[in-house]
Design a protein around this motif. Structure first.
Motif, PDB file in Angstrom:
ATOM      1  N   PRO A   1       0.798  -1.230   0.000  1.00  0.00           N
ATOM      2  CA  PRO A   1       0.000   0.000   0.000  1.00  0.00           C
ATOM      3  C   PRO A   1       0.832   1.282   0.000  1.00  0.00           C
ATOM      4  O   PRO A   1       0.339   2.335  -0.355  1.00  0.00           O
ATOM      5  CB  PRO A   1      -0.813  -0.109   1.288  1.00  0.00           C
ATOM      6  CG  PRO A   1      -0.100  -1.079   2.141  1.00  0.00           C
ATOM      7  CD  PRO A   1       0.609  -2.023   1.195  1.00  0.00           C
ATOM      8  N   HIS A   2       2.088   1.193   0.350  1.00  0.00           N
ATOM      9  CA  HIS A   2       2.923   2.389   0.392  1.00  0.00           C
ATOM     10  C   HIS A   2       3.539   2.733  -0.959  1.00  0.00           C
ATOM     11  O   HIS A   2       4.263   3.721  -1.076  1.00  0.00           O
ATOM     12  CB  HIS A   2       4.020   2.233   1.448  1.00  0.00           C
ATOM     13  CG  HIS A   2       3.461   1.979   2.810  1.00  0.00           C
ATOM     14  ND1 HIS A   2       2.771   2.933   3.523  1.00  0.00           N
ATOM     15  CD2 HIS A   2       3.463   0.865   3.567  1.00  0.00           C
ATOM     16  CE1 HIS A   2       2.374   2.419   4.674  1.00  0.00           C
ATOM     17  NE2 HIS A   2       2.781   1.170   4.719  1.00  0.00           N
ATOM     18  N   THR A   3       3.267   1.939  -1.978  1.00  0.00           N
ATOM     19  CA  THR A   3       3.790   2.218  -3.310  1.00  0.00           C
ATOM     20  C   THR A   3       2.668   2.384  -4.330  1.00  0.00           C
ATOM     21  O   THR A   3       2.925   2.381  -5.531  1.00  0.00           O
ATOM     22  CB  THR A   3       4.747   1.101  -3.777  1.00  0.00           C
ATOM     23  OG1 THR A   3       4.051  -0.136  -3.790  1.00  0.00           O
ATOM     24  CG2 THR A   3       5.967   1.001  -2.872  1.00  0.00           C
TER      25      THR A   3
ATOM     26  N   GLN B   1       9.410  -1.868 -11.823  1.00  0.00           N
ATOM     27  CA  GLN B   1      10.596  -1.808 -12.676  1.00  0.00           C
ATOM     28  C   GLN B   1      11.886  -1.802 -11.852  1.00  0.00           C
ATOM     29  O   GLN B   1      12.847  -2.511 -12.181  1.00  0.00           O
ATOM     30  CB  GLN B   1      10.550  -0.574 -13.567  1.00  0.00           C
ATOM     31  CG  GLN B   1       9.502  -0.640 -14.651  1.00  0.00           C
ATOM     32  CD  GLN B   1       9.448   0.658 -15.441  1.00  0.00           C
ATOM     33  OE1 GLN B   1      10.477   1.143 -15.901  1.00  0.00           O
ATOM     34  NE2 GLN B   1       8.263   1.217 -15.572  1.00  0.00           N
ATOM     35  N   LEU B   2      11.909  -1.016 -10.800  1.00  0.00           N
ATOM     36  CA  LEU B   2      13.101  -0.964  -9.956  1.00  0.00           C
ATOM     37  C   LEU B   2      13.401  -2.313  -9.314  1.00  0.00           C
ATOM     38  O   LEU B   2      14.553  -2.743  -9.253  1.00  0.00           O
ATOM     39  CB  LEU B   2      12.952   0.110  -8.872  1.00  0.00           C
ATOM     40  CG  LEU B   2      13.288   1.520  -9.300  1.00  0.00           C
ATOM     41  CD1 LEU B   2      12.804   2.527  -8.268  1.00  0.00           C
ATOM     42  CD2 LEU B   2      14.777   1.675  -9.540  1.00  0.00           C
ATOM     43  N   ILE B   3      12.380  -2.985  -8.856  1.00  0.00           N
ATOM     44  CA  ILE B   3      12.578  -4.304  -8.254  1.00  0.00           C
ATOM     45  C   ILE B   3      13.092  -5.288  -9.308  1.00  0.00           C
ATOM     46  O   ILE B   3      14.006  -6.067  -9.044  1.00  0.00           O
ATOM     47  CB  ILE B   3      11.287  -4.800  -7.585  1.00  0.00           C
ATOM     48  CG1 ILE B   3      11.000  -3.937  -6.344  1.00  0.00           C
ATOM     49  CG2 ILE B   3      11.392  -6.275  -7.202  1.00  0.00           C
ATOM     50  CD1 ILE B   3       9.635  -4.148  -5.739  1.00  0.00           C
ATOM     51  N   GLN B   4      12.523  -5.227 -10.504  1.00  0.00           N
ATOM     52  CA  GLN B   4      12.948  -6.133 -11.579  1.00  0.00           C
ATOM     53  C   GLN B   4      14.413  -5.949 -11.953  1.00  0.00           C
ATOM     54  O   GLN B   4      15.101  -6.930 -12.242  1.00  0.00           O
ATOM     55  CB  GLN B   4      12.075  -5.947 -12.819  1.00  0.00           C
ATOM     56  CG  GLN B   4      10.702  -6.534 -12.682  1.00  0.00           C
ATOM     57  CD  GLN B   4       9.833  -6.250 -13.901  1.00  0.00           C
ATOM     58  OE1 GLN B   4      10.101  -5.358 -14.696  1.00  0.00           O
ATOM     59  NE2 GLN B   4       8.768  -7.022 -14.022  1.00  0.00           N
ATOM     60  N   ILE B   5      14.903  -4.722 -11.957  1.00  0.00           N
ATOM     61  CA  ILE B   5      16.300  -4.485 -12.328  1.00  0.00           C
ATOM     62  C   ILE B   5      17.233  -4.527 -11.117  1.00  0.00           C
ATOM     63  O   ILE B   5      18.408  -4.224 -11.226  1.00  0.00           O
ATOM     64  CB  ILE B   5      16.469  -3.141 -13.066  1.00  0.00           C
ATOM     65  CG1 ILE B   5      16.131  -1.966 -12.146  1.00  0.00           C
ATOM     66  CG2 ILE B   5      15.661  -3.109 -14.343  1.00  0.00           C
ATOM     67  CD1 ILE B   5      16.752  -0.675 -12.566  1.00  0.00           C
ATOM     68  N   LYS B   6      16.682  -4.900  -9.974  1.00  0.00           N
ATOM     69  CA  LYS B   6      17.442  -5.008  -8.725  1.00  0.00           C
ATOM     70  C   LYS B   6      17.990  -3.657  -8.266  1.00  0.00           C
ATOM     71  O   LYS B   6      19.069  -3.568  -7.676  1.00  0.00           O
ATOM     72  CB  LYS B   6      18.536  -6.054  -8.841  1.00  0.00           C
ATOM     73  CG  LYS B   6      17.986  -7.446  -9.132  1.00  0.00           C
ATOM     74  CD  LYS B   6      19.034  -8.487  -9.061  1.00  0.00           C
ATOM     75  CE  LYS B   6      18.574  -9.881  -9.369  1.00  0.00           C
ATOM     76  NZ  LYS B   6      17.231 -10.238  -9.372  1.00  0.00           N
TER      77      LYS B   6
ATOM     78  N   ALA C   1      15.996  -1.890  -6.307  1.00  0.00           N
ATOM     79  CA  ALA C   1      15.221  -1.729  -5.072  1.00  0.00           C
ATOM     80  C   ALA C   1      14.855  -3.115  -4.573  1.00  0.00           C
ATOM     81  O   ALA C   1      14.878  -4.080  -5.329  1.00  0.00           O
ATOM     82  CB  ALA C   1      13.954  -0.917  -5.323  1.00  0.00           C
ATOM     83  N   ILE C   2      14.525  -3.185  -3.319  1.00  0.00           N
ATOM     84  CA  ILE C   2      14.011  -4.431  -2.756  1.00  0.00           C
ATOM     85  C   ILE C   2      12.699  -4.125  -2.053  1.00  0.00           C
ATOM     86  O   ILE C   2      12.447  -2.981  -1.662  1.00  0.00           O
ATOM     87  CB  ILE C   2      14.998  -5.084  -1.772  1.00  0.00           C
ATOM     88  CG1 ILE C   2      15.290  -4.148  -0.597  1.00  0.00           C
ATOM     89  CG2 ILE C   2      16.282  -5.489  -2.465  1.00  0.00           C
ATOM     90  CD1 ILE C   2      16.002  -4.823   0.535  1.00  0.00           C
ATOM     91  N   ARG C   3      11.866  -5.124  -1.932  1.00  0.00           N
ATOM     92  CA  ARG C   3      10.584  -4.955  -1.252  1.00  0.00           C
ATOM     93  C   ARG C   3      10.645  -5.668   0.092  1.00  0.00           C
ATOM     94  O   ARG C   3      11.018  -6.834   0.161  1.00  0.00           O
ATOM     95  CB  ARG C   3       9.451  -5.545  -2.080  1.00  0.00           C
ATOM     96  CG  ARG C   3       8.104  -5.395  -1.397  1.00  0.00           C
ATOM     97  CD  ARG C   3       6.963  -5.844  -2.259  1.00  0.00           C
ATOM     98  NE  ARG C   3       6.895  -5.100  -3.499  1.00  0.00           N
ATOM     99  CZ  ARG C   3       6.455  -3.844  -3.620  1.00  0.00           C
ATOM    100  NH1 ARG C   3       6.071  -3.174  -2.569  1.00  0.00           N
ATOM    101  NH2 ARG C   3       6.402  -3.265  -4.795  1.00  0.00           N
ATOM    102  N   CYS C   4      10.300  -4.944   1.126  1.00  0.00           N
ATOM    103  CA  CYS C   4      10.227  -5.504   2.472  1.00  0.00           C
ATOM    104  C   CYS C   4       8.763  -5.485   2.895  1.00  0.00           C
ATOM    105  O   CYS C   4       8.182  -4.419   3.055  1.00  0.00           O
ATOM    106  CB  CYS C   4      11.062  -4.686   3.452  1.00  0.00           C
ATOM    107  SG  CYS C   4      12.810  -4.644   3.033  1.00  0.00           S
TER     108      CYS C   4
ATOM    109  N   GLU D   1      16.235  -7.671   8.069  1.00  0.00           N
ATOM    110  CA  GLU D   1      17.163  -8.529   7.323  1.00  0.00           C
ATOM    111  C   GLU D   1      17.836  -7.761   6.183  1.00  0.00           C
ATOM    112  O   GLU D   1      19.035  -7.916   5.936  1.00  0.00           O
ATOM    113  CB  GLU D   1      16.437  -9.751   6.792  1.00  0.00           C
ATOM    114  CG  GLU D   1      16.017 -10.723   7.879  1.00  0.00           C
ATOM    115  CD  GLU D   1      15.082 -11.823   7.385  1.00  0.00           C
ATOM    116  OE1 GLU D   1      14.728 -11.838   6.188  1.00  0.00           O
ATOM    117  OE2 GLU D   1      14.707 -12.667   8.216  1.00  0.00           O
ATOM    118  N   ALA D   2      17.067  -6.925   5.497  1.00  0.00           N
ATOM    119  CA  ALA D   2      17.620  -6.140   4.396  1.00  0.00           C
ATOM    120  C   ALA D   2      18.651  -5.145   4.916  1.00  0.00           C
ATOM    121  O   ALA D   2      19.732  -4.996   4.321  1.00  0.00           O
ATOM    122  CB  ALA D   2      16.503  -5.403   3.654  1.00  0.00           C
ATOM    123  N   LEU D   3      18.351  -4.485   6.007  1.00  0.00           N
ATOM    124  CA  LEU D   3      19.298  -3.516   6.581  1.00  0.00           C
ATOM    125  C   LEU D   3      20.588  -4.191   7.017  1.00  0.00           C
ATOM    126  O   LEU D   3      21.684  -3.665   6.794  1.00  0.00           O
ATOM    127  CB  LEU D   3      18.652  -2.778   7.748  1.00  0.00           C
ATOM    128  CG  LEU D   3      17.530  -1.807   7.364  1.00  0.00           C
ATOM    129  CD1 LEU D   3      16.838  -1.271   8.603  1.00  0.00           C
ATOM    130  CD2 LEU D   3      18.061  -0.682   6.511  1.00  0.00           C
TER     131      LEU D   3
END
Length: 72
Positions: free
Chosen positions: A3-5, A14-19, A21-24, A32-34
């Motif tokens: 909901p925040h995007t 697109q950003l997630i697909q090209i790496k 960005a990551i989704r948490c 874990e990402a941090l």
């Protein structure tokens, strides 16, 4: 999608697909990402560089869209 995007679903996807960005989806995933970013400088560089290339490639998008709109 999260909901925040909701305002920029396509860009997020697109950003997630090209790496670039990551989704948490929850606090645990964010933690874990941090930890991954803090302990792996090359991961930070790769994700940041992918995001930067994406931004550079899409620079001027608003201008291009506005040039196509007929304001009569």
């Amino acid at each position: 999608m999260d909901p925040h995007t909701f305002n920029f679903l396509d860009i997020t996807k697109q950003l997630i697909q090209i790496k670039g960005a990551i989704r948490c989806l929850d606090e645990t995933a964010l933690e874990e990402a941090l930890i991954s970013f803090a302990s792996n400088p090359s991961l930070c560089y790769r994700v940041g560089r992918a995001a930067q290339r994406f931004a550079e490639k899409n620079q001027g998008a608003v201008t291009r869209v506005l040039s196509e709109i007929d304001f009569r």
